[in-house]
Design a protein around this motif. Structure first.
Motif, mmCIF file in Angstrom:
data_model
loop_
_atom_site.group_PDB
_atom_site.id
_atom_site.type_symbol
_atom_site.label_atom_id
_atom_site.label_comp_id
_atom_site.label_asym_id
_atom_site.label_seq_id
_atom_site.Cartn_x
_atom_site.Cartn_y
_atom_site.Cartn_z
ATOM 1 N N GLU A 39 0.907 -1.083 -0.096
ATOM 2 C CA GLU A 39 -0.135 0.101 -0.096
ATOM 3 C C GLU A 39 0.798 1.491 0.063
ATOM 4 O O GLU A 39 0.593 2.304 -0.771
ATOM 5 N N ALA A 40 2.090 1.307 0.702
ATOM 6 C CA ALA A 40 2.773 2.417 0.798
ATOM 7 C C ALA A 40 3.551 2.665 -0.272
ATOM 8 O O ALA A 40 4.148 3.938 -0.435
ATOM 9 N N ASN A 41 3.463 1.767 -1.285
ATOM 10 C CA ASN A 41 4.449 1.846 -2.388
ATOM 11 C C ASN A 41 3.499 1.559 -3.414
ATOM 12 O O ASN A 41 3.969 1.540 -4.817
ATOM 13 N N GLY A 42 2.336 1.847 -3.462
ATOM 14 C CA GLY A 42 1.396 1.833 -4.848
ATOM 15 C C GLY A 42 1.282 0.431 -5.442
ATOM 16 O O GLY A 42 1.169 0.481 -6.596
ATOM 17 N N LEU A 43 1.465 -0.711 -4.762
ATOM 18 C CA LEU A 43 1.418 -1.944 -5.249
ATOM 19 C C LEU A 43 0.031 -2.205 -4.957
ATOM 20 O O LEU A 43 -0.720 -2.088 -4.096
ATOM 21 N N VAL A 114 14.524 -11.453 -5.559
ATOM 22 C CA VAL A 114 13.776 -11.346 -6.852
ATOM 23 C C VAL A 114 14.441 -10.630 -7.659
ATOM 24 O O VAL A 114 15.457 -9.709 -7.322
ATOM 25 N N THR A 115 14.193 -10.671 -9.052
ATOM 26 C CA THR A 115 14.600 -9.652 -9.858
ATOM 27 C C THR A 115 13.917 -8.232 -9.532
ATOM 28 O O THR A 115 12.886 -8.103 -8.967
ATOM 29 N N PRO A 116 14.591 -7.097 -9.752
ATOM 30 C CA PRO A 116 13.916 -5.840 -9.512
ATOM 31 C C PRO A 116 12.831 -5.363 -10.205
ATOM 32 O O PRO A 116 12.116 -4.450 -9.870
ATOM 33 N N ASP A 117 12.298 -6.336 -11.205
ATOM 34 C CA ASP A 117 11.000 -5.627 -11.503
ATOM 35 C C ASP A 117 9.769 -6.563 -10.885
ATOM 36 O O ASP A 117 8.702 -6.091 -11.230
ATOM 37 N N ASN A 118 10.036 -7.306 -9.984
ATOM 38 C CA ASN A 118 8.997 -8.054 -9.198
ATOM 39 C C ASN A 118 9.012 -7.292 -7.959
ATOM 40 O O ASN A 118 9.389 -7.730 -6.851
ATOM 41 N N ARG A 119 8.307 -6.182 -7.912
ATOM 42 C CA ARG A 119 7.964 -5.305 -6.854
ATOM 43 C C ARG A 119 7.214 -5.927 -5.834
ATOM 44 O O ARG A 119 7.316 -5.837 -4.434
ATOM 45 N N ILE A 120 6.255 -7.039 -6.106
ATOM 46 C CA ILE A 120 5.515 -7.835 -5.028
ATOM 47 C C ILE A 120 6.480 -8.616 -4.292
ATOM 48 O O ILE A 120 6.593 -8.729 -2.999
#
Length: 184
Positions: A39-43, A114-120
């Motif tokens: 929630e704090a990071n717009g995910l 994880v890779t940087p594209d996996n923000r979850i």
């Protein structure tokens, strides 16, 4: 959410049945924190909660069952079978109907990174290493809750690699890849 055939309550019951009570309490703390970090990071907070709920589903399984679900892929995993528990948890999640690739990668990646594209995945990784019950990494948690997820994740990965190398423990190849990615 790209997942079918389950409810969160059903999954909670499945995870609780496979884990020790203290592990299950940890899992719930990680899930709540991952949701707040998302929630704090717009995910998508629901997806972060789902991945965190399932991240340690296989953690308390007997070694033989872990290795059946996730055969070792390298020397680190052969020497330390518990290193496969994220991949084993992913297999359980898939069997339970979870099909969201980013969620599945987050479940598996909570061990290695994880890779940087996996923000979850970053949210789950940070939540796992910094949940309040552990009593460590409060500064990493605060960064993530302040909307600075990438910075928190970088600090978590660097801290893990530094710690393992300092102890003379072999670092998983995927963790080294995550480490190189956050330093790039």
């Amino acid at each position: 959410m790209k997942s079918t055939g389950f409810t969160l309550e059903t999954l909670k019951a499945k995870v609780q049945a496979l884990t020790r009570p203290e592990r299950f309490v940890h899992i719930l703390r990680v899930a709540e924190l991952a949701q707040a970090i998302a929630e704090a990071n717009g995910l998508d907070a629901q997806r972060a909660y789902l991945a965190a709920l399932l991240h340690d589903a296989a953690r308390d399984l007997p070694e033989e069952e872990l290795l059946r679900l996730a055969p070792p892929e390298n020397d680190v995993e052969r020497s330390h079978p518990l290193a496969v528990h994220g991949r084993a948890a992913r297999r359980l999640a898939e069997a339970w109907g979870v099909t969201d690739a980013e969620v599945l990668d987050a479940i598996e990646g909570h061990v290695y990174g994880v890779t940087p594209d996996n923000r979850i995945g970053m949210a789950v990784y940070v939540a796992d290493v910094s949940e309040p019950g552990r009593g460590v990494n409060a500064e990493i948690r605060e960064l993530a809750l302040a909307g600075r997820l990438e910075e928190a994740y970088r600090q978590a990965i660097v801290s893990k690699v530094t710690y393992l190398k300092g102890k003379g423990v072999p670092v998983h190849p995927r963790t080294l890849l995550a480490y190189d990615a956050v330093l790039a």
